[in-house]
Design an enzyme around this catalytic site. Structure first.
Site, PDB file in Angstrom:
ATOM      1  N   LYS A   2      -5.541  34.337  -1.425  1.00 47.44           N
ATOM      2  CA  LYS A   2      -4.814  35.614  -1.296  1.00 47.44           C
ATOM      3  C   LYS A   2      -3.300  35.417  -1.336  1.00 47.44           C
ATOM      4  O   LYS A   2      -2.748  34.607  -0.584  1.00 47.44           O
ATOM      5  CB  LYS A   2      -5.229  36.274   0.026  1.00 47.44           C
ATOM      6  CG  LYS A   2      -4.676  37.663   0.250  1.00 47.44           C
ATOM      7  CD  LYS A   2      -5.289  38.251   1.518  1.00 47.44           C
ATOM      8  CE  LYS A   2      -4.846  39.674   1.762  1.00 47.44           C
ATOM      9  NZ  LYS A   2      -5.502  40.238   2.975  1.00 47.44           N
ATOM     10  N   ASN A  27     -10.623  44.559   3.952  1.00 49.90           N
ATOM     11  CA  ASN A  27     -10.782  45.021   5.346  1.00 49.90           C
ATOM     12  C   ASN A  27      -9.564  45.891   5.597  1.00 49.90           C
ATOM     13  O   ASN A  27      -8.458  45.358   5.820  1.00 49.90           O
ATOM     14  CB  ASN A  27     -10.707  43.859   6.331  1.00 49.90           C
ATOM     15  CG  ASN A  27     -11.977  43.041   6.428  1.00 49.90           C
ATOM     16  OD1 ASN A  27     -12.714  43.102   7.402  1.00 49.90           O
ATOM     17  ND2 ASN A  27     -12.223  42.230   5.419  1.00 49.90           N
ATOM     18  N   GLU A  75      -2.178  38.621   9.859  1.00 45.53           N
ATOM     19  CA  GLU A  75      -2.485  37.732   8.719  1.00 45.53           C
ATOM     20  C   GLU A  75      -1.365  36.735   8.448  1.00 45.53           C
ATOM     21  O   GLU A  75      -1.600  35.603   8.081  1.00 45.53           O
ATOM     22  CB  GLU A  75      -2.746  38.551   7.454  1.00 45.53           C
ATOM     23  CG  GLU A  75      -4.119  39.167   7.441  1.00 45.53           C
ATOM     24  CD  GLU A  75      -4.489  39.667   6.071  1.00 45.53           C
ATOM     25  OE1 GLU A  75      -4.553  38.863   5.126  1.00 45.53           O
ATOM     26  OE2 GLU A  75      -4.713  40.885   5.951  1.00 45.53           O
ATOM     27  N   CYS A  81      -8.085  42.170  -0.923  1.00 41.78           N
ATOM     28  CA  CYS A  81      -7.588  43.266  -0.092  1.00 41.78           C
ATOM     29  C   CYS A  81      -6.190  43.760  -0.466  1.00 41.78           C
ATOM     30  O   CYS A  81      -6.023  44.474  -1.435  1.00 41.78           O
ATOM     31  CB  CYS A  81      -7.679  42.901   1.377  1.00 41.78           C
ATOM     32  SG  CYS A  81      -7.512  44.372   2.414  1.00 41.78           S
ATOM     33  N   GLU A 106     -13.894  40.982   1.773  1.00 47.84           N
ATOM     34  CA  GLU A 106     -13.010  39.969   2.379  1.00 47.84           C
ATOM     35  C   GLU A 106     -13.555  39.642   3.779  1.00 47.84           C
ATOM     36  O   GLU A 106     -14.025  40.534   4.483  1.00 47.84           O
ATOM     37  CB  GLU A 106     -11.607  40.582   2.505  1.00 47.84           C
ATOM     38  CG  GLU A 106     -10.579  39.723   3.195  1.00 47.84           C
ATOM     39  CD  GLU A 106      -9.308  40.517   3.560  1.00 47.84           C
ATOM     40  OE1 GLU A 106      -9.404  41.712   3.917  1.00 47.84           O
ATOM     41  OE2 GLU A 106      -8.213  39.922   3.487  1.00 47.84           O
ATOM     42  N   ASN A 132      -6.638  32.401   2.868  1.00 46.44           N
ATOM     43  CA  ASN A 132      -7.670  33.440   2.778  1.00 46.44           C
ATOM     44  C   ASN A 132      -8.229  33.336   1.356  1.00 46.44           C
ATOM     45  O   ASN A 132      -7.542  33.684   0.389  1.00 46.44           O
ATOM     46  CB  ASN A 132      -7.027  34.807   3.058  1.00 46.44           C
ATOM     47  CG  ASN A 132      -8.050  35.914   3.192  1.00 46.44           C
ATOM     48  OD1 ASN A 132      -9.194  35.775   2.781  1.00 46.44           O
ATOM     49  ND2 ASN A 132      -7.619  37.030   3.764  1.00 46.44           N
TER      50      ASN A 132
END
Ligand code: CDT
Length: 294
Positions: A107, A177, A126, A152, A46, A90
């Site tokens: 995501k 991450n 995020e 992730c 990611e 993302n």
């Protein structure tokens, strides 16, 4: 046998000051090694082109926008990116061996916070910078198999794998991450974080009879440590390859997609006596917690 030789391209840290131009040669070196070792498919982490920027608080939208890609060098993909104009997702993409884009995933599960909190040792913003993905969890037929993607935090939740599992997915690829210390619970350190990583990926693979390839960005990035622990897991839930370092490191494994057949038969056999009304809470949180006892 249907062998896909997969390369999990773990990457070491990318510092905030580093440009994409410094990162791309590292990605190419991993790709060259993957090719030399016979890989059909390479999986990157990611946010493979930049630092994990949601750890930084930014108010200036132009500064935020600079971390996003607006296009990739492929005319076929341009309509996807044009459609996302003004949005901030993302995103990851799947390309076939000719470099043609066959799939795009945005995501779904965005962890962390939307607001800066000076009391917190680590920020994980995020929710501030990304919109929740609108793709769901599609799968794609390509390279002789059925492939799906996640990003992730998605890997921690059974629904992610299940939705793809019920579409017959044979290999799920994902990048992550993961801070070595949970910013929402400072008592959760690296060994617990690595345990949860394995636990989630191995159970997702076993319970859905699919290969899972999970690839970290690792090491100390902008002064903050990220776990490594990239791994390739077979459809029985066994780890067949695992990273040993926290730097750029390639894991290569020949994955037989036919090895998913036995477990999948069990999943689909049970479908005949599953009753849909027992699964409603998966899509609705209403009534999930029983009222307190009298
Ligand atoms: N990038 C990402 O989704 N990381 C999360 C960290 C959560 S800590 C707020 C993860 O699940 O690994």
């Amino acid at each position: 046998m249907r062998i896909i030789t997969v390369a999990a391209a773990q990457m070491g840290p990318i510092q905030r000051a580093e440009s994409r131009q410094t990162v791309i040669p590292r990605m190419i070196a991993l790709m060259d090694e993957a090719k030399a070792r016979g890989a059909d498919l390479i999986v990157y982490p990611e946010l493979a082109l930049t630092t994990f920027f949601p750890r930084w608080y930014m108010e200036d939208q132009a500064e935020v926008d600079a971390w996003f890609e607006r296009e990739i060098p492929n005319a076929a993909a341009m309509p996807l990116f044009a459609r996302a104009a003004g949005h901030h997702f993302n995103t990851c993409i799947l390309t076939d061996k000719s470099g043609k884009i066959v799939g795009k995933y945005r995501k779904t599960h965005l962890p962390g916070h939307s607001e800066f909190d000076p009391e917190r040792a680590f920020q994980h913003l995020e929710k501030r910078y990304f919109e929740p993905g609108d793709t769901g969890f599609p799968v794609w037929r390509t390279m002789g198999g059925i492939f799906g993607m996640a990003i992730c935090n998605d890997r921690r939740w059974p629904e992610t794998y299940r939705v793809m599992g019920l579409q017959g997915v044979e290999m799920v690829v994902l990048g992550y991450n993961t801070p070595s210390v949970n910013p929402q619970n400072s008592e959760e350190g690296p060994s617990r974080r690595l345990f949860h990583n394995r636990l989630s990926v191995q159970s997702g693979a076993y319970q859905n009879a699919t290969w899972v390839v999970a690839v970290a960005k690792a090491g100390v990035e902008d002064g903050f440590p990220l776990i490594g622990g990239s791994l390739i897991v077979d459809p029985d839930g066994e780890i067949v390859a695992e990273a040993r370092t926290e730097g750029d490191e390639l894991l290569v494994h020949p994955c037989d997609l036919d090895a998913t057949a036995f477990g999948k038969q069990t999943i689909f056999d049970f479908a005949s006596h599953r009753r849909v009304e027992h699964y409603g809470l998966i899509t609705s949180r209403v009534g999930a917690i029983p009222p307190p006892e009298e």
